[in-house]
Design an enzyme around this catalytic site. Structure first.
Site, PDB file in Angstrom:
ATOM      1  N   GLU A   1      -0.742  -2.930  14.403  1.00 18.40           N
ATOM      2  CA  GLU A   1      -1.776  -2.861  13.279  1.00 18.40           C
ATOM      3  C   GLU A   1      -3.218  -3.576  14.179  1.00 18.40           C
ATOM      4  O   GLU A   1      -3.412  -3.758  14.626  1.00 18.40           O
ATOM      5  CB  GLU A   1      -1.020  -4.205  12.616  1.00 18.40           C
ATOM      6  CG  GLU A   1      -2.047  -4.594  11.210  1.00 18.40           C
ATOM      7  CD  GLU A   1      -0.912  -5.636  10.445  1.00 18.40           C
ATOM      8  OE1 GLU A   1      -0.070  -5.836  10.432  1.00 18.40           O
ATOM      9  OE2 GLU A   1      -2.125  -5.566   8.687  1.00 18.40           O
TER      10      GLU A   1
ATOM     11  N   ASN B   1      -0.284  -5.191   6.244  1.00 15.70           N
ATOM     12  CA  ASN B   1      -1.064  -5.565   5.137  1.00 15.70           C
ATOM     13  C   ASN B   1      -2.767  -4.699   5.585  1.00 15.70           C
ATOM     14  O   ASN B   1      -2.847  -5.052   4.631  1.00 15.70           O
ATOM     15  CB  ASN B   1      -1.326  -7.302   4.702  1.00 15.70           C
ATOM     16  CG  ASN B   1      -0.147  -7.464   5.231  1.00 15.70           C
ATOM     17  OD1 ASN B   1       0.488  -7.598   4.349  1.00 15.70           O
ATOM     18  ND2 ASN B   1      -0.475  -8.911   4.980  1.00 15.70           N
TER      19      ASN B   1
ATOM     20  N   ASN C   1       2.999  -0.332   2.368  1.00 17.45           N
ATOM     21  CA  ASN C   1       3.341  -2.067   3.583  1.00 17.45           C
ATOM     22  C   ASN C   1       3.442  -3.686   2.420  1.00 17.45           C
ATOM     23  O   ASN C   1       2.661  -3.410   0.931  1.00 17.45           O
ATOM     24  CB  ASN C   1       2.739  -2.035   4.177  1.00 17.45           C
ATOM     25  CG  ASN C   1       2.398  -3.251   4.406  1.00 17.45           C
ATOM     26  OD1 ASN C   1       3.491  -3.665   4.962  1.00 17.45           O
ATOM     27  ND2 ASN C   1       2.061  -4.052   4.443  1.00 17.45           N
ATOM     28  N   GLU C   2       4.572  -3.518   1.931  1.00 13.24           N
ATOM     29  CA  GLU C   2       5.036  -4.964   1.377  1.00 13.24           C
ATOM     30  C   GLU C   2       4.082  -5.475   0.295  1.00 13.24           C
ATOM     31  O   GLU C   2       3.193  -5.479  -0.563  1.00 13.24           O
ATOM     32  CB  GLU C   2       4.744  -5.862   2.525  1.00 13.24           C
ATOM     33  CG  GLU C   2       5.817  -6.530   2.694  1.00 13.24           C
ATOM     34  CD  GLU C   2       4.860  -7.807   4.474  1.00 13.24           C
ATOM     35  OE1 GLU C   2       3.924  -8.584   4.029  1.00 13.24           O
ATOM     36  OE2 GLU C   2       5.531  -8.208   5.446  1.00 13.24           O
TER      37      GLU C   2
ATOM     38  N   TYR D   1      10.396 -12.751   8.920  1.00 12.74           N
ATOM     39  CA  TYR D   1       9.957 -14.206   9.804  1.00 12.74           C
ATOM     40  C   TYR D   1      10.726 -14.671   9.249  1.00 12.74           C
ATOM     41  O   TYR D   1      10.832 -15.644   8.324  1.00 12.74           O
ATOM     42  CB  TYR D   1       7.815 -13.912   9.511  1.00 12.74           C
ATOM     43  CG  TYR D   1       7.516 -12.883  10.055  1.00 12.74           C
ATOM     44  CD1 TYR D   1       7.684 -11.756  10.924  1.00 12.74           C
ATOM     45  CD2 TYR D   1       7.143 -11.589   8.828  1.00 12.74           C
ATOM     46  CE1 TYR D   1       6.642 -10.315  10.910  1.00 12.74           C
ATOM     47  CE2 TYR D   1       6.509 -10.300   9.268  1.00 12.74           C
ATOM     48  CZ  TYR D   1       6.073  -9.588  10.193  1.00 12.74           C
ATOM     49  OH  TYR D   1       5.591  -8.276  10.471  1.00 12.74           O
TER      50      TYR D   1
ATOM     51  N   GLU E   1       9.386  -4.754  10.080  1.00 10.02           N
ATOM     52  CA  GLU E   1       9.318  -6.067  10.779  1.00 10.02           C
ATOM     53  C   GLU E   1      10.353  -7.000  10.522  1.00 10.02           C
ATOM     54  O   GLU E   1      10.772  -6.968  10.160  1.00 10.02           O
ATOM     55  CB  GLU E   1       7.441  -6.534   9.429  1.00 10.02           C
ATOM     56  CG  GLU E   1       6.634  -5.479   9.619  1.00 10.02           C
ATOM     57  CD  GLU E   1       5.308  -5.985   8.644  1.00 10.02           C
ATOM     58  OE1 GLU E   1       5.111  -7.121   8.454  1.00 10.02           O
ATOM     59  OE2 GLU E   1       4.569  -5.399   8.525  1.00 10.02           O
TER      60      GLU E   1
ATOM     61  N   GLN F   1       4.247  -7.584  16.765  1.00 13.39           N
ATOM     62  CA  GLN F   1       3.599  -6.894  16.406  1.00 13.39           C
ATOM     63  C   GLN F   1       3.833  -6.588  18.130  1.00 13.39           C
ATOM     64  O   GLN F   1       4.173  -7.576  18.905  1.00 13.39           O
ATOM     65  CB  GLN F   1       2.486  -6.475  15.669  1.00 13.39           C
ATOM     66  CG  GLN F   1       2.566  -6.626  14.700  1.00 13.39           C
ATOM     67  CD  GLN F   1       0.820  -6.602  14.057  1.00 13.39           C
ATOM     68  OE1 GLN F   1      -0.363  -6.227  15.013  1.00 13.39           O
ATOM     69  NE2 GLN F   1       0.858  -6.731  12.867  1.00 13.39           N
TER      70      GLN F   1
HETATM   71  O1  AHR Z   1       2.433  -7.790  10.245  1.00 15.78           O
HETATM   72  C1  AHR Z   1       2.001  -9.870   9.774  1.00 15.78           C
HETATM   73  C2  AHR Z   1       1.925  -8.393   8.660  1.00 15.78           C
HETATM   74  O2  AHR Z   1       3.049  -9.240   8.132  1.00 15.78           O
HETATM   75  C3  AHR Z   1       1.712  -7.953   8.234  1.00 15.78           C
HETATM   76  O3  AHR Z   1       0.847  -7.355   8.307  1.00 15.78           O
HETATM   77  C4  AHR Z   1       2.357  -7.693   6.690  1.00 15.78           C
HETATM   78  O4  AHR Z   1       2.914  -6.651   6.263  1.00 15.78           O
HETATM   79  C5  AHR Z   1       3.484  -8.972   6.942  1.00 15.78           C
HETATM   80  O5  AHR Z   1       2.784 -10.046   5.484  1.00 15.78           O
END
Ligand code: AHR
Length: 536
Positions: free
Chosen positions: A55, A100, A200-201, A273, A323, A375
């Site tokens: 990213e 994002n 994305n999201e 996450y 992700e 990432q």
């Molecule tokens: O990977 C970091 C961020 O986490 C990404 O930009 C987003 O998609 C997620 O919230």
């Protein structure tokens, strides 16, 4: 009287011996058991589960994979030390350019002569985006490391027309304006980008151009229509729920978009996450089980929709965990923005969690057909650079092992070992609390590929090695078995520049001669991969 005393003493002695034998029999710890059966198959492992993600965020692109100022860079500005480490990850699929970031990214800013590309305010992570690295630089990079590029289109501030034109730029050989533009930019042949994510999201209030599920479905459907009219061969990924805050219902989002897009998309993207917020090792290392639960819930939703779908002869919708990672240390205000955003440093317990995620993908290989560690470099990443060097973080090693070995068919493994219950804990601080019961100390997955078996075992126990009997139910373990172990002196051990404390070590191989079972002791806080042949 004397004789009666002697008999009494002898009786006591005998009873003591018997009691001792009984108690030692019962207190003798049984070995744990793992049973492998090559006939009990879950599904084909899609290598795309070993994907990664780049990213425009912090130093992932600039100062990470691309740094023309670096003494390690080649004439194209690509850092060669990083490139070598990336190649060893054997990445099949690389997602780009966000995240994002993509929700305010306009791809045309990043193509054409570099001195004509406009610098922009980057609003997601508060940087200046110079646009010196864009579509063509990324595709060149992906080709160099032998990976398939995977693009996300901007469905936040972007239009469906802009998304269509990007497909035209990348995938149409010649004729229309955007295809000719690519040729003018020096790329006579199309890039043939196969995987495209529709935003994305988009369920997150933090997303630029955030939509509700109905509005997202409409926009995604129309974008998909235009993109597929441009290139019918592309695969499309819808953004599933990423907002797990207590005041939000992620299932509602997933149910709506699956119902609305069931005929249209090929994957639903999920993100996860986790963090060790309460510094509780046992809670933390169980967190991949929550990913597994979420996988099963979404699988159920997909199955329900597939009964009603009209997809011709296309595959059903699959899950893309596009992700996943550990992200909690660099998640406060000042660590979230600017040049050095999200520069999380990892330790051994993090590596075990990554191993747990990968095991969970393998165990759900029938439905999880794509996953991308978020990432690749510097930003919550397995590779970390500074101007004068780089090092491999702890989380590099499990991913590297899986991506180079764990192929073929996923097997349904039987595991019998001690378990523990977690406390209530938080995966992310803004998420609902969760609790896991009966968490097995051994977390296991297995892959079978043309006579070869690969078994990955994480011993979550912080202090104890676990002696385990491994059985083959069908066929015999035969020949030299390679053994790799990811471990370190302590669960908090970290790597750094010039210091590789946590890494993969190749252990002495095991020689098994047509054995139906063998015993192995999995060390405390370790990930072990055992690889060899099964013969009939
Ligand atoms: O990977 C970091 C961020 O986490 C990404 O930009 C987003 O998609 C997620 O919230």
């Amino acid at each position: 009287m004397k004789q009666t005393n002697q008999i009494y003493v002898l009786r006591c002695l005998a009873l003591t011996i018997i009691a001792g034998l009984i108690s030692s029999t019962f207190s003798m710890a049984q070995n744990a058991r793992i049973k492998i059966d090559i006939d009990r198959q879950i599904g084909e492992i899609n290598n795309n589960i070993y994907g990664n993600f780049v990213e425009h965020l912090g130093r992932c692109v600039y100062g990470g994979i691309y740094d023309p100022e670096s003494p390690y860079a080649d004439e194209n500005g690509i850092r060669l030390d990083v490139l070598d480490a990336v190649k060893d990850l054997n990445i099949p699929l690389l997602r780009y350019p966000g995240g994002n970031f993509v929700s305010n990214y306009h791809w045309k800013d990043g193509v054409g002569p570099k001195d004509e590309r406009p610098p922009r305010m980057e609003l997601a992570w508060a940087r200046l985006e110079t646009n010196q690295f864009g579509t063509n630089e990324f595709v060149d990079y992906a080709r160099r490391i032998g990976t398939e590029p995977y693009f996300a289109v901007n469905l936040g501030t972007g239009t469906i027309e802009e998304a269509q034109q990007w497909v035209e730029y990348c995938n149409v050989k010649e004729g229309p304006y955007s295809a000719e533009l690519r040729k003018k930019h020096g790329y006579a042949e199309p890039h043939n980008i196969k995987y495209w994510s529709l935003g994305n999201e988009m369920d997150g209030f933090w997303q630029m151009g955030h939509l509700n599920a109905e509005d997202y479905s409409k926009k995604a459907r129309e974008a998909a229509k235009l993109m597929r009219l441009t290139d019918p061969s592309i695969k499309l990924i819808a953004t599933g729920a990423s907002n797990f805050r207590p005041n939000n219902d992620p299932h509602e989002w997933n149910a709506t978009i699956l119902s609305e897009l069931k005929d249209v998309v090929d994957y639903i993207a999920l993100h996860m996450y986790v963090g060790n917020h309460q510094d509780n090792y046992y809670n933390f290392v169980s967190s991949p089980l929550v990913l597994e639960e979420r996988t099963k819930v979404v699988k159920g939703m997909i199955m329900r929709e597939m009964e009603k779908a009209d997809r011709g002869n296309r595959d059903p919708i699959y899950i893309a965990w596009d992700e996943y990672n550990i992200w909690y240390r660099w998640r406060q205000e000042e660590t979230m923005t600017g040049e050095r955003a999200l520069e999380e440093r990892y330790n051994l317990e993090d590596a075990l969690v990554i191993g747990g995620f990968l095991n969970a993908f393998i165990r759900n290989a029938d439905i999880v057909k794509m996953a991308n560690m978020a990432q690749l470099v510097n930003v919550i990443a397995p590779i970390f650079t500074e101007k004068d060097g780089m090092f491999l973080q702890t989380i590099y090693y499990p991913l590297q092992l899986f991506a180079n070995n764990m192929f073929g068919t996923s097997l349904d493994v039987f595991v019998d070992c001690d378990t523990y219950d977690t406390d209530e804990f938080y995966l992310g601080l803004a998420e609902q609390a969760t609790q896991q019961k009966n968490v097995p100390y051994l977390d296991v997955s297995a892959a079978y590929n043309d006579g070869e078996i690969v078994i990955t075992v994480i011993n979550r126990h912080k202090d104890k090695a676990i002696a385990t009997d491994l059985f083959s139910q069908e066929g015999l373990f035969n020949g030299e078995f390679e053994v790799f172990e990811v471990n370190g002196p302590d669960i908090k051990s970290e790597n750094d520049f010039g210091k590789t404390t946590v890494k993969t070590v190749k252990k002495a191989s095991l020689t098994l001669n047509e054995a139906s079972s063998f015993t192995y002791e999995f060390p405390a806080h370790s990930l072990t991969m055992i690889k060899g042949k099964i013969t009939q």
